[in-house]
Motif scaffolding. Structure first.
Motif, mmCIF file in Angstrom:
data_model
loop_
_atom_site.group_PDB
_atom_site.id
_atom_site.type_symbol
_atom_site.label_atom_id
_atom_site.label_comp_id
_atom_site.label_asym_id
_atom_site.label_seq_id
_atom_site.Cartn_x
_atom_site.Cartn_y
_atom_site.Cartn_z
ATOM 1 N N SER A 138 47.334 25.930 30.616
ATOM 2 C CA SER A 138 46.108 26.688 30.864
ATOM 3 C C SER A 138 45.917 27.879 29.927
ATOM 4 O O SER A 138 44.813 28.240 29.582
ATOM 5 N N ILE A 139 46.996 28.541 29.527
ATOM 6 C CA ILE A 139 46.996 29.739 28.672
ATOM 7 C C ILE A 139 46.602 30.997 29.451
ATOM 8 O O ILE A 139 47.226 32.038 29.308
ATOM 9 N N VAL A 140 45.550 30.934 30.298
ATOM 10 C CA VAL A 140 45.085 32.143 30.985
ATOM 11 C C VAL A 140 45.376 32.111 32.483
ATOM 12 O O VAL A 140 45.001 33.038 33.198
ATOM 13 N N CYS A 141 46.038 31.066 32.977
ATOM 14 C CA CYS A 141 46.375 30.980 34.402
ATOM 15 C C CYS A 141 47.835 30.541 34.524
ATOM 16 O O CYS A 141 48.215 29.487 33.986
ATOM 17 N N SER A 142 48.647 31.331 35.222
ATOM 18 C CA SER A 142 50.069 31.002 35.360
ATOM 19 C C SER A 142 50.291 29.852 36.334
ATOM 20 O O SER A 142 51.276 29.122 36.231
ATOM 21 N N GLY A 143 49.381 29.719 37.319
ATOM 22 C CA GLY A 143 49.489 28.629 38.280
ATOM 23 C C GLY A 143 50.574 28.808 39.321
ATOM 24 O O GLY A 143 50.869 27.884 40.080
ATOM 25 N N VAL A 144 51.180 30.005 39.379
ATOM 26 C CA VAL A 144 52.264 30.228 40.346
ATOM 27 C C VAL A 144 51.909 31.294 41.383
ATOM 28 O O VAL A 144 52.744 31.676 42.194
ATOM 29 N N GLY A 145 50.662 31.744 41.356
ATOM 30 C CA GLY A 145 50.226 32.764 42.304
ATOM 31 C C GLY A 145 50.423 34.168 41.768
ATOM 32 O O GLY A 145 51.201 34.408 40.842
ATOM 33 N N GLY A 146 49.698 35.107 42.338
ATOM 34 C CA GLY A 146 49.832 36.509 41.948
ATOM 35 C C GLY A 146 48.956 36.896 40.782
ATOM 36 O O GLY A 146 47.963 36.242 40.464
ATOM 37 N N ALA A 147 49.371 37.966 40.075
ATOM 38 C CA ALA A 147 48.529 38.571 39.043
ATOM 39 C C ALA A 147 48.314 37.660 37.843
ATOM 40 O O ALA A 147 47.386 37.869 37.068
ATOM 41 N N GLY A 148 49.159 36.656 37.650
ATOM 42 C CA GLY A 148 48.993 35.779 36.507
ATOM 43 C C GLY A 148 47.969 34.692 36.694
ATOM 44 O O GLY A 148 47.610 33.995 35.743
ATOM 45 N N ASP A 149 47.471 34.515 37.918
ATOM 46 C CA ASP A 149 46.495 33.457 38.195
ATOM 47 C C ASP A 149 45.098 33.873 37.747
ATOM 48 O O ASP A 149 44.735 35.057 37.816
ATOM 49 N N TRP A 150 44.304 32.877 37.334
ATOM 50 C CA TRP A 150 42.952 33.177 36.874
ATOM 51 C C TRP A 150 42.101 33.760 37.998
ATOM 52 O O TRP A 150 41.325 34.692 37.772
ATOM 53 N N MET A 151 42.252 33.244 39.206
ATOM 54 C CA MET A 151 41.436 33.740 40.310
ATOM 55 C C MET A 151 41.718 35.211 40.609
ATOM 56 O O MET A 151 40.847 35.933 41.096
ATOM 57 N N TYR A 152 42.909 35.666 40.311
ATOM 58 C CA TYR A 152 43.240 37.081 40.494
ATOM 59 C C TYR A 152 42.551 37.924 39.423
ATOM 60 O O TYR A 152 42.093 39.034 39.683
ATOM 61 N N LYS A 153 42.483 37.380 38.194
ATOM 62 C CA LYS A 153 41.914 38.137 37.069
ATOM 63 C C LYS A 153 40.403 38.008 36.970
ATOM 64 O O LYS A 153 39.746 38.840 36.341
ATOM 65 N N SER A 154 39.833 36.955 37.557
ATOM 66 C CA SER A 154 38.402 36.704 37.414
ATOM 67 C C SER A 154 37.561 37.803 38.044
ATOM 68 O O SER A 154 37.868 38.300 39.133
ATOM 69 N N SER A 155 36.499 38.174 37.348
ATOM 70 C CA SER A 155 35.582 39.203 37.859
ATOM 71 C C SER A 155 34.424 38.609 38.649
ATOM 72 O O SER A 155 33.580 39.358 39.149
ATOM 73 N N PHE A 156 34.378 37.268 38.755
ATOM 74 C CA PHE A 156 33.194 36.637 39.310
ATOM 75 C C PHE A 156 33.466 35.871 40.605
ATOM 76 O O PHE A 156 32.960 36.240 41.665
ATOM 77 N N LEU A 157 34.249 34.806 40.546
ATOM 78 C CA LEU A 157 34.382 33.915 41.704
ATOM 79 C C LEU A 157 34.968 34.599 42.942
ATOM 80 O O LEU A 157 34.387 34.504 44.031
ATOM 81 N N PRO A 158 36.130 35.289 42.871
ATOM 82 C CA PRO A 158 36.691 35.882 44.084
ATOM 83 C C PRO A 158 35.768 36.911 44.740
ATOM 84 O O PRO A 158 35.727 37.032 45.961
ATOM 85 N N SER A 159 35.015 37.641 43.918
ATOM 86 C CA SER A 159 34.108 38.651 44.484
ATOM 87 C C SER A 159 32.990 38.025 45.296
ATOM 88 O O SER A 159 32.319 38.706 46.077
ATOM 89 N N HIS A 160 32.781 36.712 45.116
ATOM 90 C CA HIS A 160 31.767 35.992 45.890
ATOM 91 C C HIS A 160 32.404 35.019 46.876
ATOM 92 O O HIS A 160 31.748 34.113 47.378
ATOM 93 N N GLY A 161 33.700 35.217 47.143
ATOM 94 C CA GLY A 161 34.385 34.398 48.135
ATOM 95 C C GLY A 161 34.640 32.968 47.680
ATOM 96 O O GLY A 161 34.814 32.070 48.516
#
Length: 311
Positions: A242-265
């Protein structure tokens, strides 16, 4: 001369071979279509800047003008004159002839050729054939020289957002709920912006690995697959591809870093087979081998556009 001197200091083998950016401007009050620009315009010009120095000097300007005060004055008094063609005519083209960025680029290549300058690459937005105009000029000279077109990364990102927003995603893509109306439009817009941001992060990572150049193009198919699966909730490919997602949970995951999807649930999508096809198409706009090569120079038309706005 300053650009050539700059290239000579860098010991480039062909200091007269230049990488340019190009954009056109029209004096129309409204733009009917981005694919047929300037239909209501009576004047247009194309500006070319160089992408070698930090100054991005303007090196050429091509003008197309349909207006002639003298011709209008004489016709109003019964004289039969055609513009262009009469004495002191300021028009450079007939009034009913459409403006052409391809022709303006041809004129710029001709101007620069008089100073023994060849255009190597031309960075443009996505709705122009200007690079073909320069190739037309070199073909006319009998010179086997092809001008390589480079994409403006900003325009390419905007095209990706438009494609994502216009795609016919399944009604249950988000949270398994059947969203309709404004809620669905908002969710699709958020997804489109997230895809653009993620692709930009991937491209930046690829550049960092190669000191500013985009290398390792053989990795892109695996990156696209990992990105698609990640959006579908399967991060098993992420740690390796993936390069930008660690896939193991926590701060390395894309969903943690994303400014869009998590903020909209939105934490992952529920994609149908058709959604997989659409997502692949959208990702390829930025992450295909062809797209990566088209932005290899990392140049843009922003200086051209800022000059146009000032004018």
């Amino acid at each position: 001369k300053l650009v050539i001197l700059h290239n000579e200091k860098l010991r480039q083998p062909n200091p007269n071979h230049m990488d340019l950016s190009f954009d056109g401007r029209y004096n129309a009050n409204r733009m009917v279509s981005s694919y047929k620009p300037g239909q209501a315009a009576s004047q247009a010009y194309g500006v070319a800047i160089e992408n070698h120095t930090s100054y991005n000097y303007i090196v050429a300007l091509a003008v197309q003008n349909k207006l002639c005060w003298t011709g209008a004055f004489m016709r109003n008094r019964g004289f039969e004159v055609q513009c262009p063609g009469h004495f002191d005519c300021t028009a450079s083209m007939p009034y009913m002839q459409p403006h052409s960025e391809r022709q303006m680029a041809y004129d710029i290549a001709e101007q620069l050729s008089k100073e023994d300058i060849l255009v190597r690459t031309l960075t443009t937005d996505g709705d122009t054939r200007a690079h073909l105009g320069m190739t037309d000029f070199y073909n006319k000279l009998g010179n086997a020289w092809q001008v390589a077109r480079q994409d403006d990364p900003h325009h390419l990102g905007s095209r990706q957002v438009r494609r994502a927003r216009e795609s016919d995603w399944s009604s249950t893509l988000f949270k398994g709920e059947r969203l309709t109306g404004n809620a669905r439009r908002q969710a699709i817009t958020v997804l489109a912006k997230d895809i653009k941001a993620r692709c930009s992060a991937i491209i930046e990572k690829l550049r960092l690995k190669e000191n500013g150049l985009i290398g390792n193009l053989h990795m892109l198919p695996a990156i696209r697959k990992a990105t698609l699966e990640c959006y579908d909730g399967n991060c098993s490919f992420c740690p390796h591809d993936s390069i930008v997602c660690s896939g193991v949970g926590g701060a390395g995951d894309w969903m943690y870093k994303s400014s869009f999807l998590p903020s909209h649930g939105i934490y992952h999508l529920r994609m149908t087979r058709n959604d997989h096809v659409l997502m692949s198409t959208v990702l390829e706009i930025r992450l295909s081998e062809y797209a990566a090569r088209s932005i290899a120079s990392n140049s843009s038309t922003q200086k051209c556009e800022s000059f146009n706005r000032a004018v």
